[in-house]
Design a protein around this motif. Structure first.
Motif, mmCIF file in Angstrom:
data_model
loop_
_atom_site.group_PDB
_atom_site.id
_atom_site.type_symbol
_atom_site.label_atom_id
_atom_site.label_comp_id
_atom_site.label_asym_id
_atom_site.label_seq_id
_atom_site.Cartn_x
_atom_site.Cartn_y
_atom_site.Cartn_z
ATOM 1 N N LEU A 231 1.295 -62.489 95.124
ATOM 2 C CA LEU A 231 0.740 -62.675 96.348
ATOM 3 C C LEU A 231 0.771 -61.403 97.209
ATOM 4 O O LEU A 231 2.252 -60.639 97.353
ATOM 5 C CB LEU A 231 1.112 -63.753 97.078
ATOM 6 N N SER A 232 -0.076 -60.619 97.770
ATOM 7 C CA SER A 232 0.184 -59.576 98.838
ATOM 8 C C SER A 232 -0.850 -59.914 100.086
ATOM 9 O O SER A 232 -2.163 -60.592 99.512
ATOM 10 C CB SER A 232 -0.525 -58.236 98.292
ATOM 11 N N THR A 233 -0.537 -59.773 101.005
ATOM 12 C CA THR A 233 -1.332 -59.996 102.150
ATOM 13 C C THR A 233 -1.636 -58.742 103.114
ATOM 14 O O THR A 233 -0.646 -57.839 103.036
ATOM 15 C CB THR A 233 -0.812 -61.216 103.197
ATOM 16 N N LEU A 234 -2.828 -58.572 103.753
ATOM 17 C CA LEU A 234 -3.114 -57.441 104.709
ATOM 18 C C LEU A 234 -3.523 -58.174 105.975
ATOM 19 O O LEU A 234 -4.268 -58.945 105.799
ATOM 20 C CB LEU A 234 -4.436 -56.513 103.855
ATOM 21 N N THR A 235 -2.862 -57.801 106.755
ATOM 22 C CA THR A 235 -3.188 -58.283 108.295
ATOM 23 C C THR A 235 -3.841 -57.023 109.129
ATOM 24 O O THR A 235 -3.142 -56.147 109.204
ATOM 25 C CB THR A 235 -2.155 -58.803 109.032
ATOM 26 N N VAL A 236 -5.261 -57.131 109.608
ATOM 27 C CA VAL A 236 -5.702 -56.237 110.225
ATOM 28 C C VAL A 236 -5.452 -56.690 111.889
ATOM 29 O O VAL A 236 -5.714 -57.613 112.381
ATOM 30 C CB VAL A 236 -7.389 -56.188 109.969
ATOM 31 N N THR A 237 -4.705 -55.891 112.536
ATOM 32 C CA THR A 237 -4.057 -56.183 113.711
ATOM 33 C C THR A 237 -4.913 -55.778 114.812
ATOM 34 O O THR A 237 -5.682 -54.723 114.668
ATOM 35 C CB THR A 237 -2.796 -55.916 113.952
ATOM 36 N N SER A 238 -5.182 -56.266 115.912
ATOM 37 C CA SER A 238 -6.129 -56.191 116.930
ATOM 38 C C SER A 238 -7.413 -55.351 116.678
ATOM 39 O O SER A 238 -7.482 -54.124 116.994
ATOM 40 C CB SER A 238 -5.245 -55.051 117.952
ATOM 41 N N ALA A 239 -8.154 -56.139 115.791
ATOM 42 C CA ALA A 239 -9.324 -55.501 115.107
ATOM 43 C C ALA A 239 -10.194 -55.271 116.034
ATOM 44 O O ALA A 239 -10.422 -56.085 117.273
ATOM 45 C CB ALA A 239 -9.819 -56.678 114.273
ATOM 46 N N HIS A 240 -10.793 -54.176 115.734
ATOM 47 C CA HIS A 240 -12.198 -53.746 116.574
ATOM 48 C C HIS A 240 -13.592 -53.648 115.539
ATOM 49 O O HIS A 240 -13.219 -53.522 114.571
ATOM 50 C CB HIS A 240 -11.668 -52.440 117.316
ATOM 51 N N PRO A 241 -14.605 -53.357 116.267
ATOM 52 C CA PRO A 241 -15.588 -53.276 115.355
ATOM 53 C C PRO A 241 -15.670 -52.404 114.504
ATOM 54 O O PRO A 241 -16.305 -52.413 113.421
ATOM 55 C CB PRO A 241 -16.859 -52.891 116.697
ATOM 56 N N GLU A 242 -15.008 -51.050 114.672
ATOM 57 C CA GLU A 242 -14.997 -49.890 113.673
ATOM 58 C C GLU A 242 -14.003 -50.429 112.540
ATOM 59 O O GLU A 242 -14.059 -49.642 111.464
ATOM 60 C CB GLU A 242 -14.466 -48.758 114.236
ATOM 61 N N ASP A 243 -13.434 -51.594 112.528
ATOM 62 C CA ASP A 243 -12.645 -52.100 111.416
ATOM 63 C C ASP A 243 -13.485 -52.813 110.586
ATOM 64 O O ASP A 243 -13.103 -53.277 109.477
ATOM 65 C CB ASP A 243 -11.437 -52.733 111.896
ATOM 66 N N SER A 244 -14.663 -53.308 110.833
ATOM 67 C CA SER A 244 -15.816 -54.053 109.991
ATOM 68 C C SER A 244 -16.025 -53.127 108.834
ATOM 69 O O SER A 244 -16.403 -51.876 108.756
ATOM 70 C CB SER A 244 -16.962 -54.085 110.947
ATOM 71 N N SER A 245 -15.799 -53.936 107.568
ATOM 72 C CA SER A 245 -16.106 -53.151 106.113
ATOM 73 C C SER A 245 -15.575 -54.271 105.264
ATOM 74 O O SER A 245 -15.387 -55.414 105.479
ATOM 75 C CB SER A 245 -14.555 -52.117 106.240
ATOM 76 N N PHE A 246 -15.976 -53.873 104.259
ATOM 77 C CA PHE A 246 -15.619 -54.542 102.863
ATOM 78 C C PHE A 246 -13.983 -54.246 102.320
ATOM 79 O O PHE A 246 -14.022 -53.203 101.956
ATOM 80 C CB PHE A 246 -16.607 -54.532 101.684
#
Lengths: 114, 111
Positions: free
Chosen positions: A76-91
Motif C-alpha cells: 500500500l502506498s498513498t498519495l495525498t494532494v493537499t489544498s488542491a487547486h484547479p491546476e491539480d486536476s489531472s489523471f
C-alpha cells in the motif's frame, strides 16, 4: 498477471480540500511504488518514487509538501494532494514494481478540482 | 537528461494491416525497455526487453531490442480494431527502476 488497484477511480472536490488516493498491489509485494500524473494527450510524468518504510523521492519540480506520499506497507502506498487547486486536476496513476523490475499500473484516479 | 522518442506520433491503418512502432532512447544506467498499451485508463504491460536481438512474442504482437543502436520496435500483425490505443515505450533506468516514457504512438485501426 500482477494486479494493482487504485481508489478512488474518480474524485471531484472543492478548491482547498485535500484528497487521498490509495494504491495497492493485490497479489505481490512491492517495496517500490511510483506515482505519475498524466495530462490529456500527453505521456506519463513521474512525480515521485515511494519506498516502503522510508521517505519518498520526488522528481524535480514536484512539491513534496503538496503531494504527500506514504508507503506504510509492502502492498500500500498513498498519495495525498493537499489544498488542491484547479491546476491539480489531472489523471493520477500509480505503479508497483515487482522483483524483476516490471512496473504494473493501477487503473488511475481522475481528480477534478472545482 | 534521459530521453525516449517514439515514432510515428500517430498512425491510421486498416484492419488486417501490419504495423511497426518505433522507440529510440538515450538514457543513463539503462536496465530494460518496456512496452505498454494504454486505452482509456492506465497502461497495461506488454513486454519487457533486456537483451539485444531476442524477440518477445505474444499472439500478434512482437518486440525486439537493439542495445547497440538504442532502439526497439513493436510489431502488430493482422491488426484488429481492438488494437486501437496509445502504445507507450519506456526506458527502465537506475537502481530505483525509474521509467522514462516516450510520448506514445496513437494507433487507430479502421474497418
Amino acid at each position: 498477471g500482477a494486479v494493482v488497484s487504485q481508489h478512488p477511480s474518480r474524485v471531484i472536490c472543492k478548491s482547498g480540500t485535500s484528497v487521498k488516493i490509495e494504491c495497492r498491489s493485490l497479489d505481490f509485494q512491492a517495496t517500490t511504488m511510483f506515482w505519475y500524473r498524466q495530462f490529456p494527450k500527453q505521456s506519463l510524468m513521474l512525480m515521485a518514487t515511494s519506498n516502503e518504510g522510508s521517505k519518498a523521492t520526488y522528481e524535480q519540480g514536484v512539491e513534496k509538501d503538496k503531494f504527500l506520499i506514504n508507503h506504510a506497507s509492502l502492498t500500500l502506498s498513498t498519495l495525498t494532494v493537499t489544498s488542491a487547486h484547479p491546476e491539480d486536476s489531472s489523471f493520477y496513476i500509480c505503479s508497483a514494481r515487482d522483483r524483476e523490475g516490471t512496473q504494473y499500473f493501477g487503473p488511475g484516479t481522475r481528480l477534478t478540482v472545482l | 537528461e534521459d530521453k525516449v522518442v517514439q515514432s510515428p506520433l500517430s498512425l491510421v491503418v486498416h484492419e488486417g494491416d501490419t504495423v511497426t512502432l518505433n522507440c529510440s532512447y538515450e538514457v543513463t544506467n539503462f536496465r530494460s525497455l518496456l512496452w505498454y498499451k494504454q486505452e482509456k485508463k492506465a497502461p497495461t504491460f506488454l513486454f519487457m526487453l533486456t537483451s539485444s536481438g531476442i524477440e518477445k512474442k505474444s499472439g500478434r504482437l512482437s518486440s525486439i531490442l537493439d542495445k547497440k543502436e538504442l532502439f526497439s520496435i513493436l510489431n502488430i500483425t493482422a491488426t484488429q480494431t481492438g488494437d486501437s490505443a496509445v502504445y507507450l515505450c519506456a526506458a527502465n533506468t537506475g537502481t530505483a527502476s525509474k521509467l522514462t516514457f516516450g510520448t506514445g504512438t496513437r494507433l487507430q485501426v479502421t474497418l
